[in-house]
Design an enzyme around this catalytic site. Structure first.
Site, mmCIF file in Angstrom:
data_model
loop_
_atom_site.group_PDB
_atom_site.id
_atom_site.type_symbol
_atom_site.label_atom_id
_atom_site.label_comp_id
_atom_site.label_asym_id
_atom_site.label_seq_id
_atom_site.Cartn_x
_atom_site.Cartn_y
_atom_site.Cartn_z
ATOM 1 N N GLU A 128 0.877 -1.048 0.067
ATOM 2 C CA GLU A 128 0.096 0.038 0.118
ATOM 3 C C GLU A 128 1.163 1.315 0.075
ATOM 4 O OE1 GLU A 128 -2.587 -0.128 3.284
ATOM 5 O OE2 GLU A 128 -3.418 -1.992 2.901
ATOM 6 N N GLY A 132 5.176 -0.271 2.596
ATOM 7 C CA GLY A 132 5.786 -1.284 1.468
ATOM 8 C C GLY A 132 7.032 -2.249 2.154
ATOM 9 N N ARG A 269 31.694 -5.654 -33.392
ATOM 10 C CA ARG A 269 32.166 -4.119 -33.185
ATOM 11 C C ARG A 269 33.846 -3.948 -33.426
ATOM 12 N NH1 ARG A 269 30.925 1.115 -34.018
ATOM 13 N NH2 ARG A 269 31.818 2.392 -32.486
ATOM 14 N N GLY A 341 28.560 0.781 -25.485
ATOM 15 C CA GLY A 341 29.332 2.166 -25.851
ATOM 16 C C GLY A 341 28.054 3.042 -26.096
ATOM 17 N N GLU A 365 9.157 -6.990 -4.230
ATOM 18 C CA GLU A 365 9.234 -8.192 -3.413
ATOM 19 C C GLU A 365 10.104 -8.245 -2.336
ATOM 20 O OE1 GLU A 365 8.374 -12.239 -4.872
ATOM 21 O OE2 GLU A 365 7.444 -11.414 -6.666
HETATM 22 N N1 COS Z 1 7.758 -17.075 7.857
HETATM 23 C C1 COS Z 1 6.959 -17.217 8.915
HETATM 24 N N2 COS Z 1 6.812 -16.295 9.931
HETATM 25 C C2 COS Z 1 7.369 -14.933 9.842
HETATM 26 C C3 COS Z 1 8.427 -14.807 8.653
HETATM 27 C C4 COS Z 1 8.776 -15.802 7.741
HETATM 28 N N3 COS Z 1 9.291 -15.647 6.563
HETATM 29 N N4 COS Z 1 8.611 -13.427 8.901
HETATM 30 C C5 COS Z 1 8.048 -12.971 9.839
HETATM 31 N N5 COS Z 1 7.283 -13.887 10.540
HETATM 32 C C6 COS Z 1 6.427 -13.755 11.681
HETATM 33 C C7 COS Z 1 7.594 -13.575 12.988
HETATM 34 O O1 COS Z 1 7.993 -14.663 13.402
HETATM 35 C C8 COS Z 1 6.467 -12.831 13.671
HETATM 36 O O2 COS Z 1 5.746 -13.600 14.538
HETATM 37 P P1 COS Z 1 5.249 -13.333 15.739
HETATM 38 O O3 COS Z 1 4.420 -12.052 16.009
HETATM 39 O O4 COS Z 1 4.427 -14.809 16.291
HETATM 40 O O5 COS Z 1 6.569 -13.341 16.697
HETATM 41 C C9 COS Z 1 5.620 -12.370 12.969
HETATM 42 O O6 COS Z 1 5.730 -12.747 11.534
HETATM 43 C C10 COS Z 1 6.015 -10.803 12.779
HETATM 44 O O7 COS Z 1 7.536 -10.610 12.259
HETATM 45 P P2 COS Z 1 8.285 -9.443 12.561
HETATM 46 O O8 COS Z 1 8.303 -8.760 13.800
HETATM 47 O O9 COS Z 1 9.766 -9.739 12.181
HETATM 48 O O10 COS Z 1 7.678 -8.408 11.454
HETATM 49 P P3 COS Z 1 8.191 -7.007 10.792
HETATM 50 O O11 COS Z 1 6.902 -6.005 10.979
HETATM 51 O O12 COS Z 1 9.516 -6.454 11.976
HETATM 52 O O13 COS Z 1 8.506 -7.217 9.374
HETATM 53 C C11 COS Z 1 9.770 -7.671 7.625
HETATM 54 C C12 COS Z 1 9.490 -8.138 8.829
HETATM 55 C C13 COS Z 1 10.739 -6.515 7.448
HETATM 56 C C14 COS Z 1 10.952 -9.064 7.240
HETATM 57 C C15 COS Z 1 8.871 -7.894 6.572
HETATM 58 O O14 COS Z 1 7.626 -6.740 7.064
HETATM 59 C C16 COS Z 1 8.936 -7.945 5.092
HETATM 60 O O15 COS Z 1 9.346 -8.963 4.579
HETATM 61 N N6 COS Z 1 8.928 -6.675 4.482
HETATM 62 C C17 COS Z 1 8.936 -6.567 3.054
HETATM 63 C C18 COS Z 1 7.793 -6.752 2.451
HETATM 64 C C19 COS Z 1 7.888 -6.786 0.935
HETATM 65 O O16 COS Z 1 8.399 -7.803 0.528
HETATM 66 N N7 COS Z 1 7.275 -6.023 0.187
HETATM 67 C C20 COS Z 1 7.259 -5.928 -1.069
HETATM 68 C C21 COS Z 1 5.925 -5.777 -1.614
HETATM 69 S S1 COS Z 1 5.112 -7.469 -1.667
HETATM 70 S S2 COS Z 1 5.302 -8.189 -3.716
#
Ligand code: COS
Length: 387
Positions: A128, A132, A269, A341, A365
């Site tokens: 959204e 992101g 080239r 080039g 992603e």
């Molecule tokens: N598999 C399973 N569970 C996962 C996981 C994974 N790969 N990654 C995180 N989790 C779980 C965590 O264990 C946590 O669980 P609990 O609440 O039970 O502890 C929960 O999900 C929240 O995880 P976390 O606190 O790490 O979340 P954050 O908000 O800090 O975010 C990132 C983690 C940054 C890794 C995540 O938001 C992300 O991947 N962001 C990028 C998103 C993306 O790719 N966007 C592009 C557009 S989509 S095409």
């Protein structure tokens, strides 16, 4: 001699078929669709007829029963020629994974045969305007109302948006719970209250459609909830873990395509009465490009094979493959433009398009900064667990 990755017979068949489609069908049209910023339905029709949409769907739902490795091989080959057109296939995979990974039997029976045949293509709606990298910060809501959920909110930059029939969408069912209050849903095109924003005008992957998904009191049956309420963030993370090698394959393909073009051009080239490939300055660039492409391929294939082996947690290797291959794609395509080039800067040659197409693979992603965070947190956690 190119490297041998000991592919199975089916994998070789998918590689050869995709390579032939890329050369015969995509090469003649890639410039047109890039220029026009238009969705390549004629290419989708070719993918459909060649059964490419069936690759990673189980046989009992009309698929080929392949895994991530088979998908990676197809996406790599198509992306060698056009990283934009190949995305119609790869983004359908992304939109389908929530159903494959967490869908109910009824949902699988209803949607997977349509997707395997290519009658419908899919898209994944997570991002959204304000969410992101912070995927837990989404604001789109889904409120239970009798036998339905009512969706409100806007998803941004959705690949295949407007063209796909089947959307897997993440929305908040309980805002107070943050990431644990998100849920995943299937929304079909044509549902009242579900419309699209204007098509984005992008730097690269211009043959791919990117649009907003707009939900205004969009009512969907409660049966369209994937898994359980509150599972949405996990569904999204698991989906991304499984699909990131596909982005890595797209990046790998773009890089390999650029290397092929640059090598061929350097033989033809002539400057200073010699082909430019006889100069060490160019040779060293080609050598570095080829080494990076091979290293990326080895990592992407290793990630795909690890996932297909039935491994439970593959976030780290998946993120590594996407990070490494996309950085390689940016570097190699930039060097390809350099070898061409002045001609490399011109639209008449394919190198500048490859460089534009490569850039997004470092961003979507999950940006490469997010990939590094996923990798770092993963190794730190593993280290803490080992003492
Ligand atoms: N598999 C399973 N569970 C996962 C996981 C994974 N790969 N990654 C995180 N989790 C779980 C965590 O264990 C946590 O669980 P609990 O609440 O039970 O502890 C929960 O999900 C929240 O995880 P976390 O606190 O790490 O979340 P954050 O908000 O800090 O975010 C990132 C983690 C940054 C890794 C995540 O938001 C992300 O991947 N962001 C990028 C998103 C993306 O790719 N966007 C592009 C557009 S989509 S095409």
């Amino acid at each position: 001699m190119s490297m041998d990755y000991f592919l199975t017979e089916q994998q070789e068949m998918i590689r050869d078929l995709s390579r032939q489609i890329a050369q015969d069908k995509l090469k003649p049209i890639r410039e047109k669709y890039d220029e026009a910023n238009e969705f390549p339905w004629e290419a989708v029709e070719v993918f459909r007829k060649s059964d490419l949409f069936a690759i990673s769907i189980e046989e009992k739902y009309g698929g080929m029963g392949g895994g991530v490795m088979e998908t990676v091989i197809a996406v790599e080959e198509l992306s060698k020629v056009c990283g934009g057109i190949s995305l119609a296939l790869a983004a359908t995979g992304l939109g389908t994974y929530p159903i494959i990974l967490h869908g109910s039997e009824e949902q699988k029976q209803k949607y997977l045969p349509r997707l395997a045949s290519g009658k419908s293509i899919a898209a994944f709606g997570l991002t959204e305007a304000e969410a992101g990298s912070d995927a837990g910060g989404i604001r789109t809501t889904a409120v239970k109302d009798g036998d339905s959920y009512i969706l409100n909110g806007t998803k941004q930059w959705i690949t295949n948006g407007g063209e796909a029939d089947i959307y897997t969408v993440i929305a908040m069912t309980n805002k107070a719970k943050g990431a644990r209050g998100a849920s995943a849903f299937i929304v079909e095109k044509g549902t009242p209250g579900f419309t699209f924003g204007k098509k984005e005008n992008k730097m690269g992957i211009r043959a791919s459609a990117t649009r907003e998904l707009i939900f205004q009191d969009c009512r969907i049956p409660k049966e369209n909830l994937i898994a359980r309420e509150g599972m949405g963030f996990i569904v999204a993370m698991k989906t991304l873990d499984k699909s990131r090698p596909g982005v890595a394959a797209q990046a790998l393909g773009i890089a390999a395509g650029a290397l092929d073009e640059a090598t061929a051009y350097s033989r033809q080239r002539r400057q200073f009465r010699k082909p430019i490939c006889s100069f060490q300055g160019v040779q060293f660039m080609l050598a570095d490009m080829a080494t990076q492409v091979e290293a990326a391929r080895a990592l992407v294939y290793a990630a795909a094979r690890y996932i297909d082996s039935g491994a439970k947690d593959y976030s780290r290797i998946s993120a590594m493959s996407k990070l490494f291959a996309s950085d390689v794609a940016m570097k190699v395509t930039t060097d390809a433009v350099q070898i061409f080039g002045g001609y490399g800067y011109m639209k008449e040659y394919p190198a500048e398009k490859m460089m534009r197409d490569a850039k997004i693979t470092q961003i979507y992603e999950g940006t490469n900064q997010i990939q590094r965070e996923v990798i770092a947190l993963n190794i730190i956690k593993a280290s803490a667990a080992s003492v």
